[in-house]
Design an enzyme around this catalytic site. Structure first.
Site, PDB file in Angstrom:
ATOM      1  N   GLU A   1       6.061 -20.680 -45.731  1.00  0.00           N
ATOM      2  CA  GLU A   1       7.492 -20.536 -45.964  1.00  0.00           C
ATOM      3  C   GLU A   1       7.713 -19.051 -46.210  1.00  0.00           C
ATOM      4  OE1 GLU A   1       9.261 -22.210 -49.703  1.00  0.00           O
ATOM      5  OE2 GLU A   1      10.013 -23.695 -48.258  1.00  0.00           O
TER       6      GLU A   1
ATOM      7  N   ASP B   1      19.582  -9.951 -40.448  1.00  0.00           N
ATOM      8  CA  ASP B   1      18.157  -9.787 -40.189  1.00  0.00           C
ATOM      9  C   ASP B   1      17.984  -8.760 -39.088  1.00  0.00           C
ATOM     10  OD1 ASP B   1      17.569 -11.771 -42.005  1.00  0.00           O
ATOM     11  OD2 ASP B   1      16.490 -13.039 -40.611  1.00  0.00           O
ATOM     12  N   ASN B   2      17.025  -7.857 -39.267  1.00  0.00           N
ATOM     13  CA  ASN B   2      16.716  -6.833 -38.272  1.00  0.00           C
ATOM     14  C   ASN B   2      15.253  -6.936 -37.891  1.00  0.00           C
ATOM     15  OD1 ASN B   2      19.325  -5.717 -38.535  1.00  0.00           O
ATOM     16  ND2 ASN B   2      18.664  -4.489 -40.264  1.00  0.00           N
TER      17      ASN B   2
ATOM     18  N   HIS C   1      15.232   6.063 -45.159  1.00  0.00           N
ATOM     19  CA  HIS C   1      16.625   5.712 -44.873  1.00  0.00           C
ATOM     20  C   HIS C   1      17.268   4.949 -46.027  1.00  0.00           C
ATOM     21  CE1 HIS C   1      15.123   5.545 -40.438  1.00  0.00           C
ATOM     22  NE2 HIS C   1      15.371   6.787 -40.810  1.00  0.00           N
TER      23      HIS C   1
ATOM     24  N   LYS D   1      16.770  -4.790 -49.227  1.00  0.00           N
ATOM     25  CA  LYS D   1      16.019  -5.248 -48.059  1.00  0.00           C
ATOM     26  C   LYS D   1      14.823  -6.071 -48.505  1.00  0.00           C
ATOM     27  CE  LYS D   1      17.152  -1.137 -45.363  1.00  0.00           C
ATOM     28  NZ  LYS D   1      16.630   0.081 -44.753  1.00  0.00           N
TER      29      LYS D   1
ATOM     30  N   HIS E   1      14.141   3.846 -48.093  1.00  0.00           N
ATOM     31  CA  HIS E   1      13.031   3.067 -47.559  1.00  0.00           C
ATOM     32  C   HIS E   1      12.492   3.720 -46.291  1.00  0.00           C
ATOM     33  CE1 HIS E   1      11.441  -0.159 -44.859  1.00  0.00           C
ATOM     34  NE2 HIS E   1      10.707  -0.346 -45.949  1.00  0.00           N
TER      35      HIS E   1
ATOM     36  N   TYR F   1      13.176  -7.516 -41.262  1.00  0.00           N
ATOM     37  CA  TYR F   1      13.679  -7.373 -42.618  1.00  0.00           C
ATOM     38  C   TYR F   1      15.084  -7.909 -42.754  1.00  0.00           C
ATOM     39  CZ  TYR F   1      15.553  -2.897 -40.811  1.00  0.00           C
ATOM     40  OH  TYR F   1      16.186  -1.930 -40.074  1.00  0.00           O
TER      41      TYR F   1
ATOM     42  N   GLU G   1      25.113   5.746 -43.475  1.00  0.00           N
ATOM     43  CA  GLU G   1      23.678   6.012 -43.376  1.00  0.00           C
ATOM     44  C   GLU G   1      23.337   7.398 -43.913  1.00  0.00           C
ATOM     45  OE1 GLU G   1      20.256   5.122 -40.147  1.00  0.00           O
ATOM     46  OE2 GLU G   1      22.033   6.141 -39.377  1.00  0.00           O
TER      47      GLU G   1
ATOM     48  N   LYS H   1      16.625  12.372 -36.067  1.00  0.00           N
ATOM     49  CA  LYS H   1      17.367  12.308 -37.335  1.00  0.00           C
ATOM     50  C   LYS H   1      16.424  12.368 -38.541  1.00  0.00           C
ATOM     51  CE  LYS H   1      17.728   7.313 -37.994  1.00  0.00           C
ATOM     52  NZ  LYS H   1      18.639   6.196 -38.207  1.00  0.00           N
ATOM     53  N   ASP H   2      15.213  11.860 -38.391  1.00  0.00           N
ATOM     54  CA  ASP H   2      14.257  11.904 -39.498  1.00  0.00           C
ATOM     55  C   ASP H   2      13.644  13.294 -39.651  1.00  0.00           C
ATOM     56  OD1 ASP H   2      14.771   9.264 -40.116  1.00  0.00           O
ATOM     57  OD2 ASP H   2      13.142   8.502 -38.875  1.00  0.00           O
TER      58      ASP H   2
END
Length: 179
Positions: A28, A46-47, A60, A70, A117, A130, A141, A165-166
């Site tokens: 589960e 959910d992603n 992020h 998350k 995260h 996640y 963001e 972007k990071d």
């Protein structure tokens, strides 16, 4: 499901009970009633992402009023998962928690609102899933530099594969936390 508190308040490591036999396994992966003693969020989105080895995504966050908690798990492969405390009134502000999540160990990490995260994929074709407590909003963001010297996160890698972007993310010292 086993819920473990970490050294950072409200960050929780979850380990599901896995029932294996010669046919495979059953578990589960989420049950609101079993986790609500420590996790109060209702998840609305959910992603899923796939990453190759040495891809680093993060750090992020979504800023209020679209802030998200998350619940992260790996379906296949493995990641080094990192949560950074951005809650200004927290005793662990600026500290991080990291843990290896994998399809093999089936552990999950709960990252509450008020954290940045990020993760490093440790294997090719790692599949991450996640749950989020709010819907994604591009205007909310924000990113903090993955290798910021003030955060002292040992990712175990010098030159990860990063999104543009990071690479351009803000330093922790100049980031004004809304939490």
């Amino acid at each position: 499901m086993i819920l473990e508190k970490t050294h950072i308040e409200d960050v929780i490591l979850l380990t599901p009970r896995v029932y294996k036999d010669d046919r495979g396994y059953f578990m589960e992966s989420y049950n609101q009633k079993k986790v609500e003693i420590l996790i109060k969020d209702k998840f609305v989105q959910d992603n899923e992402s796939v990453s190759h080895k040495d891809v680093l995504r993060g750090l992020h966050l979504q800023q209020p009023p679209f802030a998200q908690s998350k619940l992260i798990r790996v379906i296949k492969g493995s990641i080094l998962d990192v949560a950074v405390d951005l809650r200004k009134d927290s005793n662990t502000y600026g500290q991080h928690f990291k843990h290896v999540l994998s399809g093999e160990n089936k552990k999950q990490l709960y990252v509450p609102v008020g954290f940045a995260h990020g993760f490093l994929s440790l294997e090719d074709d790692t599949i991450l899933n996640y749950k989020c407590s709010d819907y994604y909003n591009a205007g909310a963001e924000a990113s903090i530099l993955w290798n910021d010297p003030d955060l002292k996160i040992d990712w175990g890698i010098e030159n990860p594969n990063l999104a543009e972007k990071d690479q351009m993310a803000e330093n922790f010292v100049t980031f004004e936390s809304p939490f």
